[in-house]
Design a protein around this motif. Structure first.
Motif, mmCIF file in Angstrom:
data_model
loop_
_atom_site.group_PDB
_atom_site.id
_atom_site.type_symbol
_atom_site.label_atom_id
_atom_site.label_comp_id
_atom_site.label_asym_id
_atom_site.label_seq_id
_atom_site.Cartn_x
_atom_site.Cartn_y
_atom_site.Cartn_z
ATOM 1 N N ALA A 259 0.852 -1.188 0.000
ATOM 2 C CA ALA A 259 0.000 0.000 0.000
ATOM 3 C C ALA A 259 0.887 1.237 0.000
ATOM 4 O O ALA A 259 1.784 1.374 0.834
ATOM 5 C CB ALA A 259 -0.915 -0.007 1.222
ATOM 6 N N GLY A 260 0.676 2.115 -0.957
ATOM 7 C CA GLY A 260 1.494 3.307 -1.084
ATOM 8 C C GLY A 260 2.815 3.097 -1.788
ATOM 9 O O GLY A 260 3.554 4.057 -2.021
ATOM 10 N N GLY A 261 3.132 1.843 -2.147
ATOM 11 C CA GLY A 261 4.388 1.546 -2.821
ATOM 12 C C GLY A 261 4.394 2.005 -4.269
ATOM 13 O O GLY A 261 3.341 2.112 -4.907
ATOM 14 N N THR A 262 5.588 2.258 -4.801
ATOM 15 C CA THR A 262 5.731 2.801 -6.148
ATOM 16 C C THR A 262 6.747 2.013 -6.947
ATOM 17 O O THR A 262 7.788 1.606 -6.416
ATOM 18 C CB THR A 262 6.175 4.277 -6.092
ATOM 19 N N VAL A 263 6.450 1.785 -8.227
ATOM 20 C CA VAL A 263 7.406 1.226 -9.175
ATOM 21 C C VAL A 263 7.673 2.275 -10.244
ATOM 22 O O VAL A 263 6.738 2.885 -10.772
ATOM 23 C CB VAL A 263 6.882 -0.092 -9.797
ATOM 24 N N GLU A 264 8.954 2.503 -10.540
ATOM 25 C CA GLU A 264 9.339 3.526 -11.512
ATOM 26 C C GLU A 264 10.183 2.908 -12.622
ATOM 27 O O GLU A 264 11.038 2.074 -12.367
ATOM 28 C CB GLU A 264 10.151 4.643 -10.843
ATOM 29 N N ARG A 265 9.922 3.347 -13.849
ATOM 30 C CA ARG A 265 10.701 2.916 -15.005
ATOM 31 C C ARG A 265 10.896 4.097 -15.955
ATOM 32 O O ARG A 265 10.066 5.022 -16.000
ATOM 33 C CB ARG A 265 10.008 1.773 -15.758
ATOM 34 N N ARG A 266 11.983 4.055 -16.737
ATOM 35 C CA ARG A 266 12.257 5.127 -17.699
ATOM 36 C C ARG A 266 12.976 4.537 -18.896
ATOM 37 O O ARG A 266 13.978 3.824 -18.745
ATOM 38 C CB ARG A 266 13.113 6.209 -17.046
ATOM 39 N N LEU A 267 12.459 4.821 -20.085
ATOM 40 C CA LEU A 267 13.036 4.309 -21.314
ATOM 41 C C LEU A 267 13.257 5.434 -22.312
ATOM 42 O O LEU A 267 12.513 6.414 -22.336
ATOM 43 C CB LEU A 267 12.133 3.245 -21.950
ATOM 44 N N VAL A 268 14.290 5.276 -23.123
ATOM 45 C CA VAL A 268 14.583 6.204 -24.202
ATOM 46 C C VAL A 268 14.507 5.456 -25.525
ATOM 47 O O VAL A 268 15.052 4.346 -25.641
ATOM 48 C CB VAL A 268 15.975 6.847 -24.028
ATOM 49 N N THR A 269 13.813 6.038 -26.504
ATOM 50 C CA THR A 269 13.678 5.433 -27.826
ATOM 51 C C THR A 269 14.180 6.402 -28.889
ATOM 52 O O THR A 269 13.668 7.523 -29.016
ATOM 53 C CB THR A 269 12.206 5.089 -28.130
ATOM 54 N N VAL A 270 15.188 5.992 -29.627
ATOM 55 C CA VAL A 270 15.677 6.771 -30.762
ATOM 56 C C VAL A 270 14.779 6.503 -31.962
ATOM 57 O O VAL A 270 14.466 5.345 -32.272
ATOM 58 C CB VAL A 270 17.138 6.407 -31.097
ATOM 59 N N VAL A 271 14.350 7.554 -32.633
ATOM 60 C CA VAL A 271 13.512 7.468 -33.829
ATOM 61 C C VAL A 271 14.325 8.042 -34.985
ATOM 62 O O VAL A 271 14.568 9.246 -35.037
ATOM 63 C CB VAL A 271 12.203 8.252 -33.645
ATOM 64 N N ALA A 272 14.754 7.167 -35.890
ATOM 65 C CA ALA A 272 15.680 7.604 -36.941
ATOM 66 C C ALA A 272 15.134 7.315 -38.324
ATOM 67 O O ALA A 272 14.472 6.295 -38.558
ATOM 68 C CB ALA A 272 17.032 6.900 -36.773
ATOM 69 N N ASP A 273 15.435 8.203 -39.256
ATOM 70 C CA ASP A 273 15.145 7.942 -40.661
ATOM 71 C C ASP A 273 16.155 6.934 -41.199
ATOM 72 O O ASP A 273 17.332 6.935 -40.823
ATOM 73 C CB ASP A 273 15.237 9.233 -41.471
ATOM 74 N N GLY A 274 15.684 6.057 -42.097
ATOM 75 C CA GLY A 274 16.577 5.103 -42.743
ATOM 76 C C GLY A 274 16.787 3.831 -41.940
ATOM 77 O O GLY A 274 16.344 3.693 -40.806
ATOM 78 N N ARG A 275 17.470 2.905 -42.560
ATOM 79 C CA ARG A 275 17.740 1.595 -41.960
ATOM 80 C C ARG A 275 19.155 1.607 -41.374
ATOM 81 O O ARG A 275 20.147 1.526 -42.112
ATOM 82 C CB ARG A 275 17.598 0.498 -43.021
ATOM 83 N N LEU A 276 19.244 1.711 -40.063
ATOM 84 C CA LEU A 276 20.542 1.815 -39.408
ATOM 85 C C LEU A 276 21.178 0.449 -39.206
ATOM 86 O O LEU A 276 20.497 -0.558 -39.008
ATOM 87 C CB LEU A 276 20.401 2.493 -38.047
ATOM 88 N N GLY A 277 22.486 0.432 -39.200
ATOM 89 C CA GLY A 277 23.242 -0.748 -38.839
ATOM 90 C C GLY A 277 23.536 -0.754 -37.350
ATOM 91 O O GLY A 277 23.178 0.176 -36.616
ATOM 92 N N THR A 278 24.234 -1.782 -36.889
ATOM 93 C CA THR A 278 24.494 -1.947 -35.467
ATOM 94 C C THR A 278 25.311 -0.796 -34.897
ATOM 95 O O THR A 278 24.971 -0.230 -33.846
ATOM 96 C CB THR A 278 25.219 -3.281 -35.218
ATOM 97 N N ASP A 279 26.380 -0.417 -35.562
ATOM 98 C CA ASP A 279 27.236 0.656 -35.056
ATOM 99 C C ASP A 279 26.503 1.988 -35.032
ATOM 100 O O ASP A 279 26.641 2.774 -34.086
ATOM 101 C CB ASP A 279 28.505 0.770 -35.890
ATOM 102 N N GLU A 280 25.714 2.269 -36.064
ATOM 103 C CA GLU A 280 24.961 3.522 -36.120
ATOM 104 C C GLU A 280 23.911 3.583 -35.003
ATOM 105 O O GLU A 280 23.731 4.619 -34.359
ATOM 106 C CB GLU A 280 24.273 3.660 -37.470
#
Length: 295
Positions: A259-280
């Motif tokens: 009761a009163g407990g909290t779960v927190e999460r945070r994510l970042v998503t890159v949105v890029a034009d084109g088909r990127l490779g692994t290094d990119e």
């Protein structure tokens, strides 16, 4: 005492927000969707696009009408469905139940074209189960890419412990969905799925890779946990059946909140034009995480 709530009691204005990167519209946040209750109505981001305007989200597709762009969805909060669609019942499989909840937009603590902080209420059977603080920010990455910084904190609003589950914790192997989820548009060919060390849906699904990517012919999405605790959650990945990525709150066991407990999460998503490779993909994600605390 927990608050009793119904969708009609929210007094927040019916205002959608447009997010911009470099002066260009890249996303719309819908605060109060008008949807059938069995879809578990909730605020969502759609359409989301690349800087060039290519669509990278899907809303209510025929294969899964309850997939709503980008947002937070959980299939089991003390038996209540905040994901939408059928509920997995042990011994019966996916079953139509009258157990759907709704996420109510209450207010924006702050908002603008670069992001917002929002308060939400998760309600089922007229009772508030969870309170949420959601933060969304646009991170500029140049002419061909931008990033979405998406955080949420779920607090048990009841006077008793509650738990969050998934079809996997209820007996369906490989189905640990629930939490942050991004539904991408289906195209003629399934997108490439990869991490820095693995290739393919089977190898990436269920892993705790620091980042993962979906790459189509014209766009690439790169996902990463922005906090140490978020990076402990395994990835939920689909590509062959439909393109979608989530971070699993309840992978092997139910997530329990006092009761009163909290779960927190945070994510970042890159949105890029084109088909990127692994290094990119790795380089862009490194840049996106550069300004994030606890990256």
């Amino acid at each position: 005492m927990p608050r009793s709530r119904t969708p009609e009691t929210s007094t927040a204005a019916d205002t959608d927000l447009v997010l911009r990167s470099g002066g260009r519209s890249v996303g719309r946040y819908v605060t109060r969707p008008r949807q059938d209750r069995r879809l578990s109505p909730r605020p969502y981001l759609h359409p989301v696009t690349t800087r060039a305007g290519t669509l990278v989200t899907e809303l209510g597709p025929a294969d899964h009408p309850h997939h709503l762009g980008v947002g937070v969805a959980v299939p089991d909060v003390e038996g209540h469905n905040f994901w939408g669609g059928r509920t997995f019942v042990p011994g019966r499989g996916p079953t139509e139940l009258d157990n759907h909840g709704v996420q109510l937009h209450e207010e924006f603590a702050a908002h603008g074209e670069g992001g917002f902080e929002e308060r939400l209420s998760w309600v089922a059977d007229g009772r508030e189960l969870l309170r949420e603080r959601r933060t969304v920010a646009v991170v500029g990455l140049g002419a061909d890419a931008w990033a979405l910084d998406f955080g949420f904190a779920l607090t048990n609003a009841t006077a008793l412990p509650l738990s969050i589950g998934s079809p996997a914790t209820n007996g369906r192997p490989g189905a640990a969905y629930g939490g942050f989820f991004w539904r991408a548009p289906a195209e003629g060919k399934a997108p490439r799925v990869f991490t820095a060390a693995a290739e393919g849906e089977g190898a990436v699904h269920g892993s705790c890779a620091p980042w993962l990517a979906l790459a189509s012919a014209s766009w690439t999405l790169v996902f990463a946990g922005a906090t140490a605790r978020t990076r402990e959650d395994p990835w939920f990945v689909r590509a062959a059946d439909y393109p979608g990525v989530g971070s699993s709150l309840a992978h092997r066991a139910r997530l329990r909140l006092a009761a009163g407990g909290t779960v927190e999460r945070r994510l970042v998503t890159v949105v890029a034009d084109g088909r990127l490779g692994t290094d990119e993909a790795a380089a862009l994600m490194s840049r996106a995480l550069g300004g994030v605390v606890d990256a």
